[in-house]
Design a protein around this motif. Sequence first.
Motif, PDB file in Angstrom:
ATOM      1  N   THR A  46       6.905   5.175  -6.569  1.00 32.55           N
ATOM      2  CA  THR A  46       7.587   4.412  -7.613  1.00 32.55           C
ATOM      3  C   THR A  46       8.249   3.168  -7.036  1.00 32.55           C
ATOM      4  N   MET A  47       8.799   3.274  -5.841  1.00 30.36           N
ATOM      5  CA  MET A  47       9.385   2.092  -5.192  1.00 30.36           C
ATOM      6  C   MET A  47       8.297   1.109  -4.774  1.00 30.36           C
ATOM      7  N   MET A  48       7.162   1.610  -4.260  1.00 29.36           N
ATOM      8  CA  MET A  48       6.059   0.711  -3.892  1.00 29.36           C
ATOM      9  C   MET A  48       5.534  -0.059  -5.100  1.00 29.36           C
ATOM     10  N   ALA A  49       5.569   0.587  -6.273  1.00 27.52           N
ATOM     11  CA  ALA A  49       5.064  -0.054  -7.484  1.00 27.52           C
ATOM     12  C   ALA A  49       6.067  -1.024  -8.100  1.00 27.52           C
ATOM     13  N   GLY A  50       7.297  -1.030  -7.598  1.00 26.70           N
ATOM     14  CA  GLY A  50       8.297  -1.962  -8.101  1.00 26.70           C
ATOM     15  C   GLY A  50       9.071  -1.468  -9.306  1.00 26.70           C
ATOM     16  N   PHE A  51       8.992  -0.170  -9.595  1.00 25.67           N
ATOM     17  CA  PHE A  51       9.706   0.378 -10.746  1.00 25.67           C
ATOM     18  C   PHE A  51      11.022   1.040 -10.375  1.00 25.67           C
ATOM     19  N   LEU A  52      11.354   1.032  -9.107  1.00 23.61           N
ATOM     20  CA  LEU A  52      12.586   1.659  -8.639  1.00 23.61           C
ATOM     21  C   LEU A  52      13.045   0.920  -7.387  1.00 23.61           C
ATOM     22  N   PRO A  53      14.299   0.497  -7.331  1.00 20.38           N
ATOM     23  CA  PRO A  53      14.779  -0.200  -6.128  1.00 20.38           C
ATOM     24  C   PRO A  53      15.185   0.799  -5.056  1.00 20.38           C
ATOM     25  N   PRO A  54      14.984   0.474  -3.803  1.00 20.81           N
ATOM     26  CA  PRO A  54      15.521   1.336  -2.742  1.00 20.81           C
ATOM     27  C   PRO A  54      17.041   1.224  -2.706  1.00 20.81           C
ATOM     28  N   SER A  55      17.704   2.315  -2.327  1.00 18.95           N
ATOM     29  CA  SER A  55      19.161   2.262  -2.161  1.00 18.95           C
ATOM     30  C   SER A  55      19.514   1.427  -0.944  1.00 18.95           C
ATOM     31  N   THR A  56      18.720   1.570   0.127  1.00 26.24           N
ATOM     32  CA  THR A  56      18.833   0.711   1.302  1.00 26.24           C
ATOM     33  C   THR A  56      17.427   0.438   1.810  1.00 26.24           C
ATOM     34  N   GLY A  57      17.282  -0.630   2.605  1.00 28.56           N
ATOM     35  CA  GLY A  57      15.978  -0.995   3.132  1.00 28.56           C
ATOM     36  C   GLY A  57      15.211  -1.883   2.174  1.00 28.56           C
ATOM     37  N   SER A  58      13.938  -2.133   2.497  1.00 29.25           N
ATOM     38  CA  SER A  58      13.138  -3.040   1.674  1.00 29.25           C
ATOM     39  C   SER A  58      11.707  -2.544   1.525  1.00 29.25           C
ATOM     40  N   VAL A  59      11.125  -2.868   0.365  1.00 30.83           N
ATOM     41  CA  VAL A  59       9.703  -2.612   0.095  1.00 30.83           C
ATOM     42  C   VAL A  59       9.081  -3.947  -0.275  1.00 30.83           C
ATOM     43  N   THR A  60       8.095  -4.375   0.503  1.00 31.95           N
ATOM     44  CA  THR A  60       7.477  -5.682   0.260  1.00 31.95           C
ATOM     45  C   THR A  60       5.963  -5.561   0.109  1.00 31.95           C
ATOM     46  N   ASP A  62       2.891  -8.011   0.883  1.00 34.88           N
ATOM     47  CA  ASP A  62       2.564  -9.269   1.577  1.00 34.88           C
ATOM     48  C   ASP A  62       3.827 -10.080   1.848  1.00 34.88           C
ATOM     49  N   ASP A  63       4.830  -9.387   2.369  1.00 34.90           N
ATOM     50  CA  ASP A  63       6.107  -9.966   2.811  1.00 34.90           C
ATOM     51  C   ASP A  63       7.022 -10.440   1.678  1.00 34.90           C
ATOM     52  N   VAL A  64       6.670 -10.116   0.438  1.00 40.31           N
ATOM     53  CA  VAL A  64       7.510 -10.493  -0.705  1.00 40.31           C
ATOM     54  C   VAL A  64       8.063  -9.219  -1.339  1.00 40.31           C
ATOM     55  N   PRO A  65       9.386  -9.136  -1.579  1.00 37.71           N
ATOM     56  CA  PRO A  65       9.945  -7.928  -2.195  1.00 37.71           C
ATOM     57  C   PRO A  65       9.246  -7.579  -3.508  1.00 37.71           C
ATOM     58  N   VAL A  66       9.030  -6.296  -3.729  1.00 37.71           N
ATOM     59  CA  VAL A  66       8.338  -5.844  -4.937  1.00 37.71           C
ATOM     60  C   VAL A  66       9.310  -5.675  -6.103  1.00 37.71           C
ATOM     61  N   TRP A  67      10.520  -5.213  -5.812  1.00 33.33           N
ATOM     62  CA  TRP A  67      11.479  -4.951  -6.874  1.00 33.33           C
ATOM     63  C   TRP A  67      11.839  -6.224  -7.629  1.00 33.33           C
ATOM     64  N   GLN A  68      11.775  -6.165  -8.963  1.00 35.54           N
ATOM     65  CA  GLN A  68      12.063  -7.281  -9.865  1.00 35.54           C
ATOM     66  C   GLN A  68      11.186  -8.508  -9.572  1.00 35.54           C
ATOM     67  N   ASN A  69       9.966  -8.244  -9.166  1.00 32.87           N
ATOM     68  CA  ASN A  69       9.004  -9.314  -8.888  1.00 32.87           C
ATOM     69  C   ASN A  69       7.817  -9.144  -9.830  1.00 32.87           C
ATOM     70  N   GLN A  70       7.887  -9.794 -10.995  1.00 31.27           N
ATOM     71  CA  GLN A  70       6.848  -9.617 -12.004  1.00 31.27           C
ATOM     72  C   GLN A  70       5.472 -10.046 -11.508  1.00 31.27           C
ATOM     73  N   ALA A  71       5.435 -11.025 -10.629  1.00 27.01           N
ATOM     74  CA  ALA A  71       4.148 -11.495 -10.123  1.00 27.01           C
ATOM     75  C   ALA A  71       3.424 -10.406  -9.337  1.00 27.01           C
ATOM     76  N   ALA A  72       4.190  -9.507  -8.707  1.00 27.83           N
ATOM     77  CA  ALA A  72       3.573  -8.448  -7.912  1.00 27.83           C
ATOM     78  C   ALA A  72       2.793  -7.471  -8.774  1.00 27.83           C
ATOM     79  N   TYR A  73       3.222  -7.307 -10.050  1.00 31.10           N
ATOM     80  CA  TYR A  73       2.559  -6.327 -10.912  1.00 31.10           C
ATOM     81  C   TYR A  73       1.106  -6.692 -11.188  1.00 31.10           C
ATOM     82  N   ARG A  74       0.781  -7.968 -11.063  1.00 28.89           N
ATOM     83  CA  ARG A  74      -0.613  -8.376 -11.276  1.00 28.89           C
ATOM     84  C   ARG A  74      -1.525  -7.899 -10.151  1.00 28.89           C
TER      85      ARG A  74
END
Length: 304
Positions: A46-60, A62-74
Motif C-alpha cells: 500500500t505504501m509502494m502504491a502511494g495510498f499510505l504514507p510511511p510513518s518514517t523513511g521514504s518510498v520513491t 525512480d527517485d521521486v516520492p510516491v506519496w501524494q504524487n498523482q503523476a506516479a499513479y500513471r
Amino acid sequence: MSVIQIDQVSRWYGNVVAVNDVTMTIGPGVTGLLGPNGAGKSTLITMMAGFLPPSTGSVTLDDVPVWQNQAAYRHIGLVPETEAVYDTLTGAQFVRANAELQGLSNPAAATTAAISTVELTDAARRRISTYSKGMKQRIKMAAALVHEPSVLLLDEPFNGMDPRQRLHLMDLLRKMGADGRTVLFSSHILEEVQQVATHIEVVISGRHAASGDYRAIRTLMTDRPVLYRLRSSDDRRLASALIGDPCTSGADLAAGSLQVQVADFERFSRIVPALARDLGIRLLEVAPTDESLESVFSYLVGRR
C-alpha cells in the motif's frame, strides 16, 4: 524501466508497528514478497502504491516520492488483496471506469485489450456479482493493467484461483517481468514464489528478514537445523549410526519413531540411504516435522 526504493521505512498504527525499519529495492523483473500472514506485506504494498504514507523513511519511484504524487499513479498498477470491485457493474464497465479515470485517449480499446490479456472476454458483459473469486481476481488484474503501467503491485493475487487460472497468471507475470516491467507480488506460499519470482524479499513481523534470488533464500532455509522424523525396521541402530555423524546435532527415540535434528541437509539426504543399506535396515519413513513457512521465517529472523 522503473525502480521502487524503500529506505528505512516504518509504519505504525497507534502502538502497533506494522513495518519496522525496512530497506529494499524493487527493480525490473518479478519480485516475490514472501512472508507469513500478518508480516506487513499488505502495508508495504500500500505504501509502494502511494495510498499510505510511511510513518518514517521514504518510498520513491525512480527517485521521486510516491506519496501524494498523482503523476506516479500513471505508472503504477495495483491489485489489492481485498475484492475492491463494484458488484453491480459488469466486468467491462469496471475496467472501462479505470481506463477513463486514467484519462486514456481510447478507453474502449484499452478495456478490450486488458480484459483479453486476463482471458475474461467471454464474461466481460456479466455483472461482477456473478463472478467467482478467481474471476474477480482477474478482473482486478485487468483494471490494474488497463493503462499499461511500468510497475505492477499484486497483493496475494493467487487467492481463490483454480489451477488453470493460477498457471495463466504465473505465465503472465513472468512475461511482464521478461518485458522489463517491475512486478512485485506478495504471497505466504513458498511454492508460488519459487515458480514465478526471480528475486525474493522476505518480511517477518514487519522486519526485513532476507533478500536475494530463490537459490540464496533456499540455501538459508536448508542450512537451518530441521527436525526429521524417521521410521525404520531398527530405529535404535539407525540412531546410533546417525548421532556420530556431523550432519546431525541430536537424536531422540520417541514413541514409534526416531526424531533427528539435522544440521547439514545435503549430507543427511546422502548418508541416510547409504547407512540403511550398509546396516541392512529398511527405511519406512523420512519426513520433516517443522517445514511450515512460519518455522522457516522464524529461523531466518533469528539469524539476523
